[in-house]
Each structure stands twice: as C-alpha cells, then as structure tokens.
Scaffold this motif. Structure first.
Motif, mmCIF file in Angstrom:
data_model
loop_
_atom_site.group_PDB
_atom_site.id
_atom_site.type_symbol
_atom_site.label_atom_id
_atom_site.label_comp_id
_atom_site.label_asym_id
_atom_site.label_seq_id
_atom_site.Cartn_x
_atom_site.Cartn_y
_atom_site.Cartn_z
ATOM 1 N N VAL B 117 0.828 -1.206 0.000
ATOM 2 C CA VAL B 117 0.000 0.000 0.000
ATOM 3 C C VAL B 117 0.866 1.260 0.000
ATOM 4 N N MET B 118 1.974 1.244 0.726
ATOM 5 C CA MET B 118 2.853 2.423 0.725
ATOM 6 C C MET B 118 3.435 2.683 -0.665
ATOM 7 N N LEU B 119 3.716 1.600 -1.402
ATOM 8 C CA LEU B 119 4.233 1.801 -2.759
ATOM 9 C C LEU B 119 3.143 2.380 -3.661
ATOM 10 N N ASP B 120 1.914 2.029 -3.375
ATOM 11 C CA ASP B 120 0.814 2.658 -4.122
ATOM 12 C C ASP B 120 0.700 4.140 -3.759
ATOM 13 N N TRP B 121 0.834 4.434 -2.492
ATOM 14 C CA TRP B 121 0.802 5.853 -2.075
ATOM 15 C C TRP B 121 1.884 6.642 -2.827
ATOM 16 N N LEU B 122 3.066 6.037 -2.850
ATOM 17 C CA LEU B 122 4.179 6.700 -3.543
ATOM 18 C C LEU B 122 3.881 6.859 -5.026
ATOM 19 N N GLY B 123 3.392 5.783 -5.629
ATOM 20 C CA GLY B 123 3.082 5.816 -7.058
ATOM 21 C C GLY B 123 2.071 6.904 -7.376
ATOM 22 N N LYS B 124 1.102 7.042 -6.495
ATOM 23 C CA LYS B 124 0.089 8.076 -6.720
ATOM 24 C C LYS B 124 0.654 9.473 -6.477
ATOM 25 N N PRO B 129 1.803 5.972 -13.997
ATOM 26 C CA PRO B 129 0.713 5.337 -14.741
ATOM 27 C C PRO B 129 0.105 4.176 -13.936
ATOM 28 N N GLU B 130 -1.118 3.849 -14.258
ATOM 29 C CA GLU B 130 -1.889 2.820 -13.549
ATOM 30 C C GLU B 130 -1.129 1.486 -13.443
ATOM 31 N N CYS B 131 -0.363 1.162 -14.470
ATOM 32 C CA CYS B 131 0.320 -0.137 -14.482
ATOM 33 C C CYS B 131 1.389 -0.246 -13.402
ATOM 34 N N PHE B 132 1.728 0.862 -12.772
ATOM 35 C CA PHE B 132 2.698 0.814 -11.673
ATOM 36 C C PHE B 132 2.028 0.725 -10.303
ATOM 37 N N ILE B 133 0.702 0.647 -10.291
ATOM 38 C CA ILE B 133 -0.043 0.632 -9.032
ATOM 39 C C ILE B 133 -0.585 -0.776 -8.788
ATOM 40 N N ALA B 134 -0.415 -1.289 -7.564
ATOM 41 C CA ALA B 134 -0.934 -2.633 -7.264
ATOM 42 C C ALA B 134 -2.449 -2.608 -7.136
ATOM 43 N N GLY B 135 -2.983 -1.643 -6.414
ATOM 44 C CA GLY B 135 -4.420 -1.561 -6.191
ATOM 45 C C GLY B 135 -4.931 -2.854 -5.586
ATOM 46 N N HIS B 137 -6.073 -5.287 -7.469
ATOM 47 C CA HIS B 137 -5.852 -6.374 -8.429
ATOM 48 C C HIS B 137 -4.445 -6.942 -8.301
ATOM 49 N N GLY B 138 -3.523 -6.102 -7.818
ATOM 50 C CA GLY B 138 -2.174 -6.583 -7.568
ATOM 51 C C GLY B 138 -1.378 -6.915 -8.805
ATOM 52 N N ARG B 139 -1.705 -6.291 -9.941
ATOM 53 C CA ARG B 139 -0.931 -6.602 -11.145
ATOM 54 C C ARG B 139 0.281 -5.692 -11.290
ATOM 55 N N ALA B 312 15.032 2.128 -0.934
ATOM 56 C CA ALA B 312 14.871 2.397 -2.359
ATOM 57 C C ALA B 312 13.632 1.654 -2.840
ATOM 58 N N ILE B 313 13.091 2.089 -3.916
ATOM 59 C CA ILE B 313 11.844 1.547 -4.412
ATOM 60 C C ILE B 313 12.041 1.053 -5.827
ATOM 61 N N VAL B 314 11.481 -0.093 -6.136
ATOM 62 C CA VAL B 314 11.400 -0.414 -7.550
ATOM 63 C C VAL B 314 9.987 -0.882 -7.851
ATOM 64 N N LYS B 315 9.445 -0.398 -8.930
ATOM 65 C CA LYS B 315 8.091 -0.784 -9.288
ATOM 66 C C LYS B 315 8.179 -2.048 -10.120
#
Lengths: 457, 457
Positions: B117-124, B129-135, B137-139, B312-315
């Motif tokens: 969820v934190m990586l989603d927060w960061l992504g947002k 782009p949507e493809c970098f968000i787990a949401g 669906h977790g894809r 560090a973060i990697v999507k």
C-alpha cells in the motif's frame, strides 16, 4: 515533529516497545486474517495535510499489530530465529541518527572502520583461520551484507570471475560467454533456495548434490558428479556447502569436501546462516572444522547472535549495494553488553531447550524424531501418514497458541520446532508440548472414530 | 539489559539523538583523521565478560563521533542527501521491536501488506501510470529494495530473462548462453557506476551512450548505437535511463527514448534515485513525462523524501534478499506526519536554497556554473585550470567547515554543491559561500604572488 516532540514521542515509543516485548506472550503468536486485510483499513493515498502523531500511533494497534506474526513471542517456533536484543535496539537508534551512508571511507570513516574491526571480533570469536581476519594488514576480513542470499550471490560471482580468468590464462582466445556456458556450480539438495537463485542470476549451471541419510553432502557423491561433468567438457568452479540446512539443520562434511574443492580448483563457500552463531561455543566449533579450505564464509548474527536485522556477514570484499547503514554499531553494543560468555550462554540455553523438547517427543511413542538434534531445531512427526501430520499442523496453526512451519525430509511431511525467541523458557516448551499432545489426542480420537465407523459401515 | 534498563537507556538515547541533531552544526562536518584511526582505540577482540552500558556510551564520543562525517550537518553539501526525519526514527524503533523477517505473507502479513500500500501511495504521489499501481488487483506495484544499485540489477535481470525467452520463442534451439553472449544493454555515459556493475553481474555487454551538451541521452545517439549493434548481429535488450545523474543532475529525454525502446523491444528502466522525490511537486513532474514507456522505475525516498535509509523503491516484483525489515513503517509515519504538502514544502525549500547558491555563484565573475540547476544540486568552478579548482576543494575539505565532493564534466574538474541536510537554511548557504570566497581570495592572492614572483625572477 521537531527535536522537542521527538524527545517526547521517542520516549513514549521506548515504553511502547518495552511494553510490547514484556507482554508479547499474551498476544496470539500468529494473525487471524485473510490476505488483503490491511488495504481496507487505511486510505488509498497519502494525506495532503499532516496528521497528528496520536492518530498514527493509534493506528499501530488498529492496523499493524493485528497483522503481525510475533517473531519474538516465546511461543514462536517457526523458521529460524530473528535475533533481537535491547542493546541492539538502542544502538539502532544511534545508527538512525548518525544516518550516514557508508559507501567509502571518506563518506564515514567510523562506519567503515568499526565494521572491519567488528568482523575481526566475529572472526576471532569463531576461531576462523588467519586469512579471514583483516587485522592491520587488511588482507583478509569481510563486510556486512544484508542477507545470506546476497552473501551467497557475491561468493558465486567472485568464483565465476576467478574461473573465467583462470581459463583465459590458459587459453586467451576463449570468450567469456563460451566459458560461462561450461561453468558448473554445486550445492546440497538440502540447500536454501537462494543458492539456486544465485546461479540463475550469475547465468551458470547449478547441480544439486544428493545427500546421505543425515541430509549431509559427502565427498564421494560430489566427486562423482564433478568427474562426470569434467568428462562432459564442463568446468566445475563452485561449491556452496551448508552448515545447518534450513529443513533439518544438517551439516555438510567440510573436512572431506574442502580438500576435494581445493584439488579441483573449485571455490568453496560456506553458508552457515543459522548455525554459524553457535560456533562461538567451543563445544560446537568442531562443526566448522574444514573452514580452512573455504574461500568464503557467511553466517547471520541477525539470526542467532542477538543482533537485530540486518547484518549477515561474508568474509570477502564485494557487495551489490553501494550505500550502507552503520550496521556494525549494533554488533559493538551487543558484543560488549553480553560479552562472549553472555553470547555463549544464549546459544547454550536455546540448544538445551531444543534438547528438552526432543526428550518430550522421544518419550511419546506416537511420535518420531526425524533428524539428529544438534542445535536449536527439532524435526519431528506423528508416526503415520503425511496427511495426518498436515492435519496436525493445520490445527496448530489455527489455534494460534504456538507457531511452527513444516519441511519435507525424504518425502515425508515433517514439523519443524525451532527455538527462536530470546524470551523462550522451559515452561513455554512444556506448554507448547502439552498443546501439541492435546491437539494430537483430539486428532487421533477423531481418526479412530472415523476408522471405526468405516469398519462398522 | 532487561526491559527496565531498556526503558532507561532507550530514553537516554532519545535525548542523546535529539542533542546530537540539535547541536550538529557545532561539530566539524568532516573528520580530521587518517585511515586506520579506530583500530587502536578499541580492543582487538570482543570482551569475555559483559561491559557496562556507561562504558559503551562513553566510547561513542571517544571512538565513533570523531570519525563521523556528519551527513545531517547543515554544512554538509556532498554527494546527494541521505534523508532523515524524526518520525522515521520513531518508526524505526517500532520496526526493530517487531523485528519480523518479511519473506512471505505468512511470515508477517502487516509487513507485506503495508509495503504494497505504501508503494501505491508513492506511485500516486508521483502520478505514475496505472500499471505501476498494485491496487486491489495486484498486477502492478513494487517492492522496497535496499538501494538503487539493487533495483538496477533487478531490472536488468528481469530484462535479460524476458529477452532470452523472446529469442527462444522464435528459435527454440538457441541456448541461453548463446543468447546471453549477444545481449547488449545501454546507459548514459553519465550513469551511476552501479549500472555498469549490474551488467557485469548479469554477464551481458553494456554500452555507454554519449550525452549532449546538457549531459542527457538523446534519441538519435541511442538509435545509432542500437542499429550498429543489430547490424553486427547483437541483440539490444535494455536501456537504463537516468533522471538526475550523479555528476550534474541531468535528465535523459524519456519522451524521445521511451518510444524507441518500445519499438526495439528493449526494456527501459528509469533510475531516478535522487531526483525521483522531486516529482511529488507538480512543477517538477514534467521531468518524469515518458515514464509510461518504462518497464520499471526506481527512486530512493531515503535520499530526498525524509525516510531514513534504507528504502529504495522499484516498481516491479523481484529482489535478491529473501528476508527484509518492516521498512514500510517508516514511510507510513513520515508520509502521514508531513502530509503531501509537507513533503512538497521540503523539496521546494531545498530547490530554493540551491537557486540561492546559484545566484551567489553567478554574481561572482571569477566563477562559472557548469550545468543547469534544476533541483538541489549546483555544479560550479573557478574559471581557470583544473589544478586551481582541485586546490580550492582541497582547502575546503581541510578547513572542515563545509563538505563538498567534486565531479568531472566534459573533462573539467567541477565542484558539486548539493543541498542535503533537512536543517540547512539560507544563512548556512550564505555562510558557506562566504567561506568559499574567502578561501578563493587567499588562493588567488597566493597564485598572483607566485605569478608575480615568476615574472620578477
């Protein structure tokens, strides 16, 4: 949060941490949740405006704690231990405050130098050969890696590099990719999955060596594989020995395997992630005999030497990350506050607890011990089918009073009982066993009823 | 140390940390020591008996602090920032206490799920782009890596795997090693050394793409190299773009390069280790345009987003270590206590300080600015020889009042002035510049005297 608020909140957190650890055994050791539980408990995105600390800390009990598997509960017997101690936690606070990134001497001399000296302390505690000690000459010595997986990968890459150079020294025309396609690495069929993954990353072949009745690699079997591979034109270059395998804490025979590796020009790496800490005790040190044949050696003080994650060690200079935390501070605090005697006492206590559990199992004829209990791990099972043992573990997990994980040994489903938490005492072991036998009683009674019914029908 | 002593010592350490950070600017920012200083200050081996906490904490000032490069001093302008904030430090205490090892969901559900969820927060926050968000669906989504070096390696390995599969799908007979020998990766000639190292580890070729006048990779140059390599029978498979290069904070042109990589079936990884944090501000977000063409993206919140090392973060899902700390807790605390607005304010303040320093440099005709100042880094030098600038930096380092490191740009020796510490304010910048001009004055006067003497003789 300014310094003044940090003084207040930091001290509150110290109390929260002490309360948490003092009362941890009252919490169910394993969470009662379905995957995905957390997302619905918190917002989908970060807040625009700052929130109050009170709101955040309230959420620790609401959001985080229900989803925590309590590794430091005295009823946690799963995997292998994750070390934790108060001195390490205090040192970690200092590490965070200094907040240096130690990628070179100048970037933080104290960070670089304390690490080197702490690895020497460790090397001496384990009575490693002189070539593993940096000393003032700096020819040996090692660095702290994040995990054993990284340490294994680093050793394999170093071995690959050395092998390519050796082949090219004889035949300069051979391309690197041609050589890589012929390199073969070996490890036990009991080795950790990270060893196989290291070969995958390093783009070399990896062969699993079958183990003996005690789940250990012996010389004859490795020799046979090496000779077959050489006959097929391949180049054996690396063997990863395991001291204390993940499934059953088995020990490869270094004194047999080391000379073979040396003769065959194969790099021998030793992965002693869990068991390595035990070698601070003279009575367990013989298990490390043969280390003098090794090119690199790794163990994880963050598993069993009271130093909080992350602090795996490899006696060899190379790593993937450039930046690193001031991780040696934790070791310095822990080694000094415990002293070697304190560290030895910790290991001995946990081995004794494992032996106590082993005796309980052996005294119950419904159960069997599945591998020699050398250190803090007991592998056991109900005499009977895999299904029966799977069902027993399922009930143990569901009850959430104790936590264990299984392994496969010779095709059999086995329960692993590892002494993990620093706070585990004899009465926890007794209670755990009582719990297991109670669940066993119920399970066998139901099975009998079913069996009886089956006969009647 | 039991819980009661931890309560006492932990609180003392909280005060020590607050004192250290409140008074850090009184300490010389850079140590005055020779390599090897530490070994003689402490014993050669661990003590046998436990030592007292008092003895250990006394040694922090005696042994450690004299050897610390104070990354959080407001006079520290070297490298890039190492993030630090009080909420992150409080969260890190909790992380240490929970002390779980998150290698699977069951090993600690909260650890696994909060990270996602934190990586989603960061992504947002970065408007990825949507493809970098787990949401739910977790894809998409990603994981926290230890460092950017690890993230780069992971992306290269994923790209390598994909390329091998693609080639084998067309020609099943091709061996993996045959394919590997033909794979070519590309990156900027300004890229971080870890990119080249990733290729070395992955056993593939790596080509450096020459950059334009602004130290950025442009499409034409990459295209030319790709076509030449294809004509030579090689297989281009990976391009690592840099947003915010280490020497000068230059930005590769993603909107040009992304489509080219997509057409050529090349994996595009974005290394935005330092600059990535700035994209939380809408005014800097255009620098990330083109991310929609990327296969993976990494930046380090531990550099510039107030989250202490390591994070560090990697999507993209893959990593070398199996075990991991509960690192997302720090992000959760920091993002909530600052709010997005607080994070933006931090970035903007530091960029403004860099602009302030740039103005000071531009107003002094003896100096020149060597690269566009986009974020928090100013590259500058004295007009004159490399030797002159080397001498200036030598005197700056020796004075220990401020700390900078150099870089090479187009063969010229350049001084890098990076806004690093959270505590740096305008008056520190003014004072730093006064210090630099004072040393410059002395240096140029000595040079003039020498020159004059030379003429007279």
């Amino acid at each position: 949060m300014d310094a003044a608020e940090f003084r207040r909140r930091g001290k509150e957190m110290v109390d929260y941490v002490a309360d948490y650890l003092e009362n941890i055994e009252k919490r169910p050791v394993y969470p009662d949740l379905e995957p995905g539980y957390l997302r619905s408990l918190i917002p989908n995105e970060a807040p625009l405006e700052p929130e109050s600390y009170e709101d955040i800390i309230k959420d620790v009990e609401r959001v985080i704690m229900p989803g925590v598997t309590h590794w430091h509960s005295p009823y946690f017997f799963a995997y292998f231990p994750a070390a934790s101690s108060y001195p390490a936690m205090v040192a970690d606070m200092l590490c965070g405050a200094i907040g240096c990134i130690g990628f070179s001497w100048a970037a933080s001399p104290a960070c670089t130098e304390l690490e080197t000296v702490m690895l020497d302390w460790l090397g001496k505690m384990l009575q490693l050969p002189e070539c593993f000690i940096a000393g003032t000459h700096g020819r040996g010595g090692g660095v702290i890696q994040g995990t054993a997986s990284e340490a294994t990968l680093m050793s394999l890459l170093a071995a690959r590099c050395k092998a390519v150079r050796r082949v090219q020294a004889i035949n300069a025309k051979k391309s690197e990719s041609e050589i890589l396609s012929k390199l073969v690495a070996y490890t036990s069929d009991q080795a950790h999955s990270s060893v196989e993954r290291a070969a995958l990353i390093g783009a070399v072949m990896m062969r699993k060596v079958p183990t003996d009745n005690h789940y250990a690699v012996r010389k004859e079997m490795l020799k046979k594989m090496v000779e077959e591979d050489k006959a097929a034109g391949l180049i054996p270059f690396y063997f990863c020995a395991t001291l204390g395998t993940t499934p059953s804490c088995a020990f490869d025979h270094l004194t047999e395997l080391g000379p073979l590796c040396n003769e065959e020009n194969m790099w021998m790496h030793i992965d002693a992630a869990y068991a390595g800490s035990a070698f601070v005790c003279p009575e367990f040190r013989p298990l490390l005999n043969g280390v003098e044949f090794a090119d690199s050696f790794n163990f994880n003080p963050h598993k069993w030497l009271l130093v909080n994650f992350d602090s795996a060690i490899v006696k060899q200079h190379w790593q993937i990350p450039l930046g690193r935390r001031f991780r040696s501070l934790k070791m310095w605090f822990v080694f000094r506050m415990y002293g070697l005697k304190g560290l030895q006492a910790h290991i001995r206590k946990q081995v004794a607890l494992a032996k106590e559990f082993e005796s309980l199992v052996r005294a119950d004829k419904r159960f069997e011990i599945c591998a020699e209990v050398v250190l803090g791990l007991v592998c056991f099972r109900l005499k009977g089918s895999n299904e029966l043992n799977q069902e027993l573990l399922k009930r143990i997990t569901k009850s959430r009073e104790i936590h264990l994980v299984p392994c496969q040994l010779s095709g059999r489903f086995v329960l692993r009982f590892a002494i993990c938490a620093r706070s585990t005492e004899s009465h926890h072991i007794q209670q755990a066993w009582q719990h297991i036998t109670q669940l066993t009683f119920e399970l066998l009674q139901e099975a009998n009823v079913k069996c009886h019914k089956g006969k009647v029908e």
